[in-house]
Design a protein around this motif. Structure first.
Motif, short mmCIF file in Angstrom:
data_model
loop_
_atom_site.label_atom_id
_atom_site.label_comp_id
_atom_site.label_asym_id
_atom_site.label_seq_id
_atom_site.Cartn_x
_atom_site.Cartn_y
_atom_site.Cartn_z
N GLY A 128 14.64 -5.28 3.58
CA GLY A 128 13.23 -5.89 2.93
C GLY A 128 13.20 -7.32 3.71
O GLY A 128 14.01 -8.09 4.56
N GLY A 129 11.70 -7.61 3.58
CA GLY A 129 11.46 -9.02 4.20
C GLY A 129 12.14 -10.07 3.74
O GLY A 129 12.39 -11.25 4.41
N LYS A 130 12.15 -10.18 2.34
CA LYS A 130 13.00 -11.32 1.79
C LYS A 130 14.68 -11.22 2.25
O LYS A 130 14.96 -12.54 2.69
N SER A 145 6.83 -17.24 11.07
CA SER A 145 5.53 -16.63 10.39
C SER A 145 5.89 -15.56 9.59
O SER A 145 6.37 -14.56 10.14
N ASP A 146 5.59 -15.60 8.23
CA ASP A 146 5.93 -14.42 7.32
C ASP A 146 4.64 -13.67 7.31
O ASP A 146 3.46 -14.05 6.93
N GLU A 147 4.51 -12.42 8.05
CA GLU A 147 3.37 -11.54 7.96
C GLU A 147 3.43 -10.44 7.20
O GLU A 147 3.04 -9.34 7.66
N GLY A 194 8.51 -9.66 9.06
CA GLY A 194 7.79 -8.48 8.77
C GLY A 194 8.38 -7.45 7.67
O GLY A 194 9.44 -7.72 7.46
N SER A 195 7.36 -6.87 7.20
CA SER A 195 7.97 -5.77 6.01
C SER A 195 7.13 -4.71 5.79
O SER A 195 5.87 -4.75 6.21
N LEU A 196 7.81 -3.40 5.65
CA LEU A 196 7.02 -2.23 5.53
C LEU A 196 6.59 -2.29 3.78
O LEU A 196 5.91 -1.36 3.64
N SER A 197 6.94 -3.13 2.90
CA SER A 197 7.08 -2.94 1.64
C SER A 197 5.30 -3.10 1.30
O SER A 197 5.02 -1.97 0.51
N LYS A 198 4.72 -3.93 1.77
CA LYS A 198 3.10 -3.86 1.31
C LYS A 198 2.49 -2.93 2.18
O LYS A 198 1.66 -2.12 1.58
N THR A 199 2.57 -3.06 3.47
CA THR A 199 1.67 -2.24 4.54
C THR A 199 1.71 -0.68 4.19
O THR A 199 0.67 0.00 4.31
N TRP A 228 11.80 0.75 -1.05
CA TRP A 228 12.82 1.39 -0.05
C TRP A 228 13.58 0.43 0.58
O TRP A 228 14.57 0.56 1.05
N ARG A 229 13.01 -0.80 0.52
CA ARG A 229 13.73 -1.92 1.21
C ARG A 229 13.91 -1.83 2.61
O ARG A 229 14.91 -1.63 3.13
N LEU A 230 12.74 -2.15 3.29
CA LEU A 230 12.83 -2.29 4.85
C LEU A 230 11.98 -3.64 5.27
O LEU A 230 10.61 -3.52 5.20
N1 PLP Z 1 6.87 -12.56 1.89
C1 PLP Z 1 5.95 -12.58 1.15
C2 PLP Z 1 4.98 -13.67 1.26
C3 PLP Z 1 6.12 -11.83 0.02
O1 PLP Z 1 5.12 -11.94 -0.96
C4 PLP Z 1 6.96 -10.72 -0.38
C5 PLP Z 1 7.15 -10.12 -1.39
O2 PLP Z 1 6.48 -10.14 -2.43
C6 PLP Z 1 8.18 -10.78 0.69
C7 PLP Z 1 8.08 -11.87 1.82
C8 PLP Z 1 9.13 -9.82 0.87
O3 PLP Z 1 8.97 -8.57 0.52
P1 PLP Z 1 9.93 -7.64 0.48
O4 PLP Z 1 11.26 -8.15 0.51
O5 PLP Z 1 9.88 -6.15 -0.27
O6 PLP Z 1 9.94 -6.96 2.23
#
Ligand code: PLP
Length: 396
Positions: free
Chosen positions: A98-100, A201-203, A232-237, A243-245
């Motif tokens: 995940g992006g986090k 840069s959190d994209e 980057g994250s696949l979560s939103k796009t 799935w956590r990537l």
């Molecule tokens: N960055 C921002 C600004 C977010 O709002 C989120 C999720 O809400 C994330 C990162 C991390 O998302 P994830 O861990 O699902 O990739």
């Protein structure tokens, strides 16, 4: 219980706390209009699900390389190059859970005790807490609603100190939806570069932009690679929150440091998810475009609806799927002195879940996610209007 100092420095994520509270009501059968979630309400696209099913059937169920299998790292850098104009090698990328997780690991690889990290407000709740957990000091740089919550190079320059190690830019922004225009981004980058400060840069919301705003990456700024960390994250796009990537793109020594940390903590991201992610990154972008079109419709409706409520003002978000209205004029010293109390009251009295702005470093605002159906948005707007009307008439 005596817990470690570092765990006492952080709070439970406010957004997750709101969902837990809303869940309590829902489990009692209450019809809650949930404006809380920071995740797409769409299912993961079919071709991505099928790739995961194939991966299970083909027994891709073993440990993989800590930073993800090479085809995934290739897919990440190629997708990023094609979509956002970057220029990374697979060795300059690492897949995380995940992006986090990507953020957590990159920051822990770089932040030492006493380092300052500049965080524009409103900010995603997690940024300051990760900085604190790493032993650093978050330094908050407020932006203004009247200026559309725009971050400027001039404001960044003024806020940088000799102790600043990193600036976090999140564009499109959660919660405000503000998008930093490319020219301003380049000036912000130049200010960081000149002072030897990392630009993180959190994209994660890159592909959800409206109007004239376009997907943009700090990695497309000329000669930025040595000074920029892309999260980057696949979560939103790709509607893949569960799935956590996510991933980090950065100079190789930093990527290697993230891999070292991962090797001693989570190891590789889920092996099945990795195959799903390859399908997402190498497949059609049509599902993301369809989601964007629907978000655009909802954004217009919710903005119009909120602006009709007396006392509410709302800047127009240029990206992501949140609005961040100012409700300061509707706070009441006795019943809802701050947005935390207001959010609680909204849930109790009107069965609407929102996230209080205080959680994002801004008092007087609430975050409303429009990653929910148009029908729920209409119902939520009706309830909000009724609630605030009643609050206004019972004002002391
Ligand atoms: N960055 C921002 C600004 C977010 O709002 C989120 C999720 O809400 C994330 C990162 C991390 O998302 P994830 O861990 O699902 O990739």
């Amino acid at each position: 219980m005596h817990l470690a100092d570092r765990i006492n420095r952080i709070e439970v994520s406010a957004t997750l706390a709101v969902s837990a509270e809303a869940e309590k009501y829902k489990s009692q059968g209450v019809d809650v209009v949930d404006f809380g979630p920071g995740e797409p309400d769409f299912p993961t696209p079919e071709h991505i699900k099928q790739a995961a099913i194939r991966a299970i059937e083909q027994n891709f169920s073993k440990y993989t390389a800590v930073g993800g299998i090479l085809p995934l790292r290739k897919a990440i850098v190629e997708w990023h190059r094609a979509q956002l104009g970057s220029n990374y090698e697979p060795t300059e990328s690492i897949a995380c859970t995940g992006g986090k997780h990507a953020l957590f690991n990159a920051m822990h690889a770089l932040i030492s005790a006493g380092d300052e990290v500049l965080i524009p407000a409103p900010y995603w709740v997690t940024f300051p807490d990760i900085v604190k957990y790493a032993g650093g000091t978050p330094v908050i740089l407020p932006t203004r609603a009247e200026e559309g919550f725009q971050l400027t190079a001039a404001a960044v320059e003024q806020a940088l100190t000799p102790r600043t190690r990193m600036l976090i830019v999140n564009s499109p922004n959660n919660p405000s939806g503000a998008v930093v225009p490319p020219g301003e981004f380049a000036r912000i980058f130049a200010a960081c570069k000149q002072r030897g400060v990392w630009l993180l840069s959190d994209e994660c919301y890159s592909h959800f932009t409206y109007g004239d705003a376009r997907p943009f990456s700090a990695a497309s700024i000329a000669d930025s690679k040595p000074h920029v960390i892309i999260i980057g994250s696949l979560s939103k796009t790709f509607a893949m929150t569960g799935w956590r990537l996510g991933y980090v793109l950065a100079p190789k020594p930093l990527v290697d440091a993230v891999a070292k940390l991962q090797s001693q903590s989570t190891s590789n991201p889920n092996s099945i998810t990795q195959h799903a992610a390859i399908a997402a990154l190498t497949g059609s972008m049509a599902p993301a475009a369809a989601m964007l079109a629907e978000y655009a419709r909802r954004r217009a409706r919710i903005l119009a609806g909120l602006r009709e409520i007396p006392g509410v003002t709302c800047a127009e978000p240029q990206g992501a799927f949140y609005v961040f209205p100012n409700v300061a004029r509707l706070l009441r010293p006795d019943t809802a002195p701050d947005t935390l109390a207001l959010a609680r009251r909204l849930l109790e009295r009107a069965h609407i879940a929102v996230v209080p702005g205080d959680a994002f470093g801004m008092t007087g605002y609430i975050r409303i996610s429009y990653a929910t159906s148009m029908e729920r948005i209409e119902e939520g707007l009706r309830r909000l209007a009724r609630f605030f009307q009643a609050a206004a008439t019972t004002a002391p």
